[in-house]
Design a protein around this motif. Structure first.
Motif, PDB file in Angstrom:
ATOM      1  N   HIS A   1       1.932  -1.189 -12.789  1.00  0.00           N
ATOM      2  CA  HIS A   1       2.411  -1.269 -11.404  1.00  0.00           C
ATOM      3  C   HIS A   1       2.907   0.089 -10.889  1.00  0.00           C
ATOM      4  O   HIS A   1       2.559   0.520  -9.791  1.00  0.00           O
ATOM      5  CB  HIS A   1       3.526  -2.312 -11.323  1.00  0.00           C
ATOM      6  CG  HIS A   1       3.754  -2.806  -9.922  1.00  0.00           C
ATOM      7  ND1 HIS A   1       4.588  -2.164  -9.051  1.00  0.00           N
ATOM      8  CD2 HIS A   1       3.211  -3.831  -9.245  1.00  0.00           C
ATOM      9  CE1 HIS A   1       4.575  -2.794  -7.895  1.00  0.00           C
ATOM     10  NE2 HIS A   1       3.746  -3.815  -7.986  1.00  0.00           N
ATOM     11  N   ASP A   2       3.692   0.791 -11.702  1.00  0.00           N
ATOM     12  CA  ASP A   2       4.239   2.092 -11.295  1.00  0.00           C
ATOM     13  C   ASP A   2       3.127   3.116 -11.091  1.00  0.00           C
ATOM     14  O   ASP A   2       3.162   3.915 -10.151  1.00  0.00           O
ATOM     15  CB  ASP A   2       5.218   2.617 -12.355  1.00  0.00           C
ATOM     16  CG  ASP A   2       6.623   2.106 -12.098  1.00  0.00           C
ATOM     17  OD1 ASP A   2       6.818   1.444 -11.063  1.00  0.00           O
ATOM     18  OD2 ASP A   2       7.511   2.369 -12.937  1.00  0.00           O
TER      19      ASP A   2
ATOM     20  N   GLY B   1       3.509   1.676  -1.546  1.00  0.00           N
ATOM     21  CA  GLY B   1       4.188   1.852  -2.830  1.00  0.00           C
ATOM     22  C   GLY B   1       5.539   1.170  -2.917  1.00  0.00           C
ATOM     23  O   GLY B   1       6.295   1.406  -3.861  1.00  0.00           O
TER      24      GLY B   1
ATOM     25  N   VAL C   1       0.826  -1.205   0.000  1.00  0.00           N
ATOM     26  CA  VAL C   1       0.000   0.000   0.000  1.00  0.00           C
ATOM     27  C   VAL C   1       0.863   1.260   0.000  1.00  0.00           C
ATOM     28  O   VAL C   1       0.500   2.275  -0.581  1.00  0.00           O
ATOM     29  CB  VAL C   1      -0.935  -0.029   1.246  1.00  0.00           C
ATOM     30  CG1 VAL C   1      -1.520   1.319   1.524  1.00  0.00           C
ATOM     31  CG2 VAL C   1      -2.032  -1.051   1.049  1.00  0.00           C
TER      32      VAL C   1
ATOM     33  N   ASP D   1       1.294   2.406  -7.900  1.00  0.00           N
ATOM     34  CA  ASP D   1       2.089   2.882  -6.757  1.00  0.00           C
ATOM     35  C   ASP D   1       1.963   4.393  -6.605  1.00  0.00           C
ATOM     36  O   ASP D   1       1.841   4.918  -5.496  1.00  0.00           O
ATOM     37  CB  ASP D   1       3.564   2.520  -6.950  1.00  0.00           C
ATOM     38  CG  ASP D   1       3.842   1.081  -6.559  1.00  0.00           C
ATOM     39  OD1 ASP D   1       2.936   0.445  -5.994  1.00  0.00           O
ATOM     40  OD2 ASP D   1       4.955   0.593  -6.834  1.00  0.00           O
TER      41      ASP D   1
ATOM     42  N   ARG E   1      -1.329   5.257  -5.229  1.00  0.00           N
ATOM     43  CA  ARG E   1      -1.422   4.904  -3.800  1.00  0.00           C
ATOM     44  C   ARG E   1      -0.801   5.972  -2.907  1.00  0.00           C
ATOM     45  O   ARG E   1      -1.103   6.039  -1.721  1.00  0.00           O
ATOM     46  CB  ARG E   1      -0.728   3.565  -3.551  1.00  0.00           C
ATOM     47  CG  ARG E   1      -1.581   2.377  -3.937  1.00  0.00           C
ATOM     48  CD  ARG E   1      -0.782   1.105  -3.859  1.00  0.00           C
ATOM     49  NE  ARG E   1      -1.614  -0.063  -4.119  1.00  0.00           N
ATOM     50  CZ  ARG E   1      -1.130  -1.249  -4.437  1.00  0.00           C
ATOM     51  NH1 ARG E   1       0.173  -1.435  -4.544  1.00  0.00           N
ATOM     52  NH2 ARG E   1      -1.935  -2.259  -4.656  1.00  0.00           N
TER      53      ARG E   1
END
Lengths: 240, 257
Positions: free
Chosen positions: B88-89, A114, A112, B92, B95
């Motif tokens: 994915h990046d 990252g 979460v 992230d 998030r």
């Protein structure tokens, strides 16, 4: 497990390397195992020498004691015993630590925030285990040979120089390198199995215990299987 | 991720419209359907509480929003971005705009409190120098009243203090959305009230939007702008505290009695 290994290899080469975590793991995995593996090595060398001595006397070849002990330690006993001790200490601790992190949602918290938890937790540990075990084995072999020298001198007298001169005369490239190379695989197996069991641990404290326990059992078995394969390969290559 | 994509992602947080839009969400485990065709929106600055019985899929719902679980069907848009379309990046990066408070706190027990708060910043604020990092961490800890614990280990703190630290970690990146998974569970009534007050204070100070999962009705009353009752994997009822408290429906009444 195959997918886990595949993911490890992919994440190993993908950029954004967790250098600090890797160095920390080298210290944790390598330095913390020094005393245990060193002590085991010393006892191994001493006991092996004392056990072999009567048999060699019976055959009238006691002068070959340093040669026999050094070959046994460097080719087989040193790497395998060090790896088994390493598996007992490191694989269980990795399995328990990651299992506990899974149960308490710490791995989810990393994701979460990252950070790639696989890279941070798994890659750093497996790589550290792969690189640390060969170094520990070299150290263990050296201490075991010194233990053997003391063993020889309990009931006889041999100078340190003469003992190690016999040892180095007996050891060749084909004795040292295959034994050293297989320790990289032992280390990788210990790290991978410990991480796999912990990372995929089921919920609950029982799962953590099971992860730690099964990590040791599976790692120990993997060490013997890799050893068996290594012997076959070195035999095929004419290094035995 | 390209510079253009980064810029787009940085800009998207200022777009109008709902900060979270969930459409026809379905999620199951094996043959058991947990969320079934769930649709809901969260507006900017709004605080929505999700009520439901244990096992009704509340945690699954917010774990789908943060991307820890993948939906079987339906779509989730967070700050204008379709989660399913992000790599994915990008996930992230997204998030970093969302804080998540775990029910178990999930503090990294091998790290100090300072390191716990530093951890998300290593990835998302890696241009900050040591002094700036320390200043920001102490400021965040001060906001939850625990600046003096920076160099302590999580195990040295009480349950309530751990909850505050977990909240500080969720806040350290100044998120626009905070997802709370049972923030007051396992706490005594006084600490529970303190945490609820802290949550409303944070909402005002940081202007965050939040989804709160809670069974603690005093916390619900204190923090909710809107309440969603989750039943059978669907949104069974939606309304303010006053509206739902007046309801004669047995499934709703049992929460407010």
């Amino acid at each position: 497990m195959t997918r886990f290994i595949g993911r490890y290899l992919r994440e190993l080469v993908n950029p954004r390397y967790e250098v600090r975590a890797f160095i920390h793991q080298c210290y944790t995995i390598g330095y913390s195992s020094l005393a245990l593996i060193g002590t085991t090595g010393f006892i191994m060398g001493l006991v092996l020498t004392m056990q072999l001595r009567p048999s060699l006397i019976a055959y009238g070849v006691v002068s070959q004691l340093p040669v026999m002990v050094s070959l046994a330690i460097v080719r087989e006993i040193g790497p395998v015993i060090s790896a088994l001790i390493f598996a007992g200490k490191i694989s269980s601790s990795i399995g328990a630590e990651l299992g506990s992190m899974r149960v308490t949602e710490q791995i989810d918290a990393m994701e979460v925030s990252g950070t790639n938890p696989f890279k941070f937790l798994v890659v750093s540990r497996v790589l550290a285990a792969t690189l640390m075990l060969p170094l520990l084995t070299i150290l263990s072999d050296a201490i075991a040979l010194y233990g053997s020298y003391l063993g020889v001198n309990i009931k006889g007298h041999t100078s340190l120089q003469l003992f190690f001169s016999d040892v180095f005369d007996a050891l060749h490239y084909g004795d040292v390198m295959p034994a050293l190379i297989k320790t990289f695989f032992f280390g990788a197996a210990v790290g991978l199995i410990g991480c796999y069991k912990g990372y995929n641990s089921s919920k609950g404290t029982a799962g953590v215990g099971l992860a730690a326990n099964s990590a040791v059992v599976a790692s120990s078995l993997a060490i013997f299987i890799i050893d068996l394969l290594a012997v076959q390969i070195t035999d095929l290559l004419g290094l035995n | 991720m390209s510079i253009t994509e980064r810029y787009r992602l940085a800009q998207m947080v200022h777009t109008d419209g709902p900060v979270i839009k969930v459409s026809n969400l379905k999620k199951g485990f094996g043959t058991r359907v947990v969320l079934d065709d769930l649709s809901v929106e969260l507006s900017r600055g709004e605080s929505m509480v999700v009520l439901g019985r244990s096992g009704s899929g509340k945690s699954v719902f917010i774990k789908c929003i943060i991307g820890l679980l993948k939906p079987d069907a339906g779509s989730i848009h967070v700050l204008g971005q379709d989660l399913a379309a992000l790599d994915h990046d990008q996930t992230d990066q997204l998030r970093s705009h969302i804080g998540f408070l775990f029910q178990s706190n999930a503090l990294y027990d091998s790290m100090t409190i300072r390191e716990n708060l530093e951890f998300p910043m290593r990835r998302h604020r890696n241009t900050l120098v040591r002094e700036q990092l320390d200043e920001h961490i102490i400021k965040t800890l001060t906001n939850v009243g625990l600046a003096h614990t920076a160099d302590m280990m999580p195990a040295e703190l009480s349950g309530g203090m751990q909850k505050r630290i977990a909240l500080a970690r969720a806040l350290v990146l100044n998120p626009e959305i905070i997802l709370y998974d049972e923030p007051t569970s396992g706490l005594d009534p006084i600490t529970s009230k303190e945490i609820s007050s802290l949550m409303t204070g944070i909402q005002e100070q940081y202007n965050t939007s939040s989804i709160i999962i809670s069974h603690d009705m005093s916390c619900v009353k204190r923090t909710a702008d809107r309440i969603m009752v989750l039943l059978g994997g669907k949104c069974y009822a939606m309304g303010t505290w006053a509206e739902l408290a007046r309801s004669n429906d047995d499934n709703i009444k049992q929460f407010f009695e």
